[in-house]
Design a protein around this motif. Structure first.
Motif, PDB file in Angstrom:
ATOM      1  N   ALA A 158       0.835  -1.209   0.000  1.00  0.00           N
ATOM      2  CA  ALA A 158       0.000   0.000   0.000  1.00  0.00           C
ATOM      3  C   ALA A 158       0.865   1.253   0.000  1.00  0.00           C
ATOM      4  O   ALA A 158       0.543   2.241  -0.681  1.00  0.00           O
ATOM      5  N   GLU A 159       1.980   1.236   0.740  1.00  0.00           N
ATOM      6  CA  GLU A 159       2.872   2.395   0.784  1.00  0.00           C
ATOM      7  C   GLU A 159       3.487   2.668  -0.589  1.00  0.00           C
ATOM      8  O   GLU A 159       3.568   3.820  -1.035  1.00  0.00           O
ATOM      9  N   ILE A 160       3.921   1.598  -1.263  1.00  0.00           N
ATOM     10  CA  ILE A 160       4.531   1.761  -2.587  1.00  0.00           C
ATOM     11  C   ILE A 160       3.488   2.244  -3.593  1.00  0.00           C
ATOM     12  O   ILE A 160       3.762   3.100  -4.439  1.00  0.00           O
ATOM     13  N   ARG A 161       2.264   1.721  -3.477  1.00  0.00           N
ATOM     14  CA  ARG A 161       1.189   2.166  -4.376  1.00  0.00           C
ATOM     15  C   ARG A 161       0.906   3.653  -4.182  1.00  0.00           C
ATOM     16  O   ARG A 161       0.721   4.400  -5.154  1.00  0.00           O
ATOM     17  N   THR A 162       0.901   4.094  -2.932  1.00  0.00           N
ATOM     18  CA  THR A 162       0.678   5.516  -2.651  1.00  0.00           C
ATOM     19  C   THR A 162       1.803   6.372  -3.216  1.00  0.00           C
ATOM     20  O   THR A 162       1.560   7.439  -3.797  1.00  0.00           O
ATOM     21  N   TYR A 163       3.040   5.891  -3.089  1.00  0.00           N
ATOM     22  CA  TYR A 163       4.183   6.642  -3.610  1.00  0.00           C
ATOM     23  C   TYR A 163       4.104   6.759  -5.130  1.00  0.00           C
ATOM     24  O   TYR A 163       4.315   7.843  -5.693  1.00  0.00           O
ATOM     25  N   ILE A 164       3.781   5.661  -5.814  1.00  0.00           N
ATOM     26  CA  ILE A 164       3.680   5.699  -7.272  1.00  0.00           C
ATOM     27  C   ILE A 164       2.551   6.626  -7.717  1.00  0.00           C
ATOM     28  O   ILE A 164       2.676   7.347  -8.712  1.00  0.00           O
ATOM     29  N   SER A 165       1.449   6.644  -6.960  1.00  0.00           N
ATOM     30  CA  SER A 165       0.335   7.528  -7.325  1.00  0.00           C
ATOM     31  C   SER A 165       0.757   8.993  -7.274  1.00  0.00           C
ATOM     32  O   SER A 165       0.189   9.841  -7.972  1.00  0.00           O
ATOM     33  N   ARG A 166       1.792   9.280  -6.455  1.00  0.00           N
ATOM     34  CA  ARG A 166       2.258  10.661  -6.337  1.00  0.00           C
ATOM     35  C   ARG A 166       3.237  11.029  -7.433  1.00  0.00           C
ATOM     36  O   ARG A 166       3.174  12.136  -7.983  1.00  0.00           O
ATOM     37  N   ILE A 167       4.135  10.099  -7.792  1.00  0.00           N
ATOM     38  CA  ILE A 167       5.161  10.441  -8.782  1.00  0.00           C
ATOM     39  C   ILE A 167       4.742  10.103 -10.210  1.00  0.00           C
ATOM     40  O   ILE A 167       5.259  10.685 -11.164  1.00  0.00           O
TER      41      ILE A 167
END
Length: 378
Positions: A257-266
């Motif tokens: 979930a953390e990686i998914r959130t990071y990708i959604s930002r960049i």
């Protein structure tokens, strides 16, 4: 085609980068790791070593090593900035009114620039290994998705991997239009085709990190960490994420979930490549990472067709020997056969250097070729 396979285990995370199914990078990140590459710290000069033209830097429970060649060209300006901030003369992180000092000499002495007990802002450029402390630099930089921001510099450059001259000129023009005074900027490959709004958003985030460093200088007592780098998985995605990435598989729901959130930002819209793996087999077995590891990390590395390379390490260097093995061409042209093996070996050696993070002196003994024309094939 690239895949990032993330295995969460115990008190750490193991990360494998696969390209076309072949392992190219392997990282292990301990949860209690004190320093990672990219961290920025407020430290203190512990001891000057004139014979090495270097200094030991107090990082708290550990010492770091700072060589003159890693000071960078703007160390005088950085030292003045730290001094002015500590004396409250520097009231902003912006540098429009800051006096930039001349660049340092290539062959100077570290004792002319640093003094014992001096507060110093440093960045980790190599993590501690065994009994060796972290290697440090005072050439501070902030890496974003599209830009690298460099305080106290005035240079703007564009990644050589962007081949179009028109695109390079466009990006350089955009960078000059948004770059704050007395900051330098490197335009990364991922910026190709991006708008000024994309670059400006990245710049805004990087300036926020520099402001965090400035505020840390004001409030913290050395030694102290001013800014932590991203975790390894996020850093890899920041640097490499593009259309060739088709999967990020993670065996931990929270981390996924953390990686998914990071990708959604960049990279909005790419979140779907993140998959939470919950299969019965260990994730590294399922994606053949362990098989890759066994085949890649020995002294003896096989190539296609029976050829192989031998990788050995000494105290001062790495030595790589190329052998044809039983890969003998049906042709009587031995030079052509040697060229074929050498080309296979060259590609594998590049992967091995990246995979094993080899540095320093590397000596490669390719198979001899008699023809000068054949040698040019390498």
């Amino acid at each position: 085609m690239r895949e990032l396979i993330v295995k969460s285990q115990g008190k750490g995370t193991e990360i494998a980068l696969l390209e076309e199914g072949i392992l190219t990078e392997l990282h292990y990140e301990h949860e209690n790791t004190r320093f990672v590459v990219g961290d920025i710290l407020l430290a203190k000069v512990k001891r000057i070593l004139p014979s090495l033209n270097a200094a030991f830097i107090d990082l708290g429970k550990e010492e770091g090593f700072l060589h003159y060649t890693d000071l960078g060209t703007q160390v005088r300006s950085l030292n003045n900035f730290v001094k002015a901030a500590l004396s409250t003369q520097q009231t902003t992180h912006l540098l429009a009114d800051f006096n930039i000092e001349p660049y340092t000499e290539k062959n100077g002495k570290i004792g002319d620039l640093l003094q014992k007990g001096q507060p110093l802002v440093v960045q980790i450029i190599k993590e501690p290994i065994a009994n060796k402390g972290a290697r440090l630099s005072t050439e501070i930089s902030f890496a974003g998705r599209y830009l690298v921001l460099i305080p106290f510099s005035k240079e703007i450059s564009v990644s050589q991997k962007i081949e179009s001259k028109e695109e390079r000129k466009r990006l350089e023009r955009l960078a000059k239009s948004i770059c704050p005074r007395n900051f330098g900027m490197i335009i990364r490959t991922a910026a190709e085709g991006k708008s000024v709004a994309d670059l400006h958003a990245d710049l805004h985030e990087l300036l926020g990190k520099w402001e965090q460093v400035y505020r840390g200088i004001l409030s913290d007592t050395p030694p102290a960490k001013l800014l932590g780098e991203l975790d390894k998985a996020s850093a890899i995605l920041r640097d490499l994420l593009n259309a060739s990435f088709h999967r990020v598989a993670v065996d931990d729901a929270r981390l996924s979930a953390e990686i998914r959130t990071y990708i959604s930002r960049i990279a909005p819209g790419k979140e779907s490549i993140v998959q939470h793996y919950s299969g019965k087999k260990p994730i590294f077995d399922h994606f053949a990472v362990n098989k890759n590891i066994k085949a890649s990390f020995g002294k003896h590395v096989n190539l296609n067709g029976g050829a192989y390379i031998i990788i050995e390490h000494t105290e001062a260097m790495h030595v790589i020997d190329v052998n044809s093995g039983y890969k003998v061409s049906t042709s009587t042209d031995l030079d052509s056969n040697a060229l074929s093996v050498n080309l296979l070996a060259a590609a594998e050696i590049v992967r091995q250097i990246r995979l094993r993070d080899l540095g320093g002196i590397i000596t490669i003994d390719f198979i001899d070729m008699k023809s000068n024309e054949t040698e040019k094939g390498i």
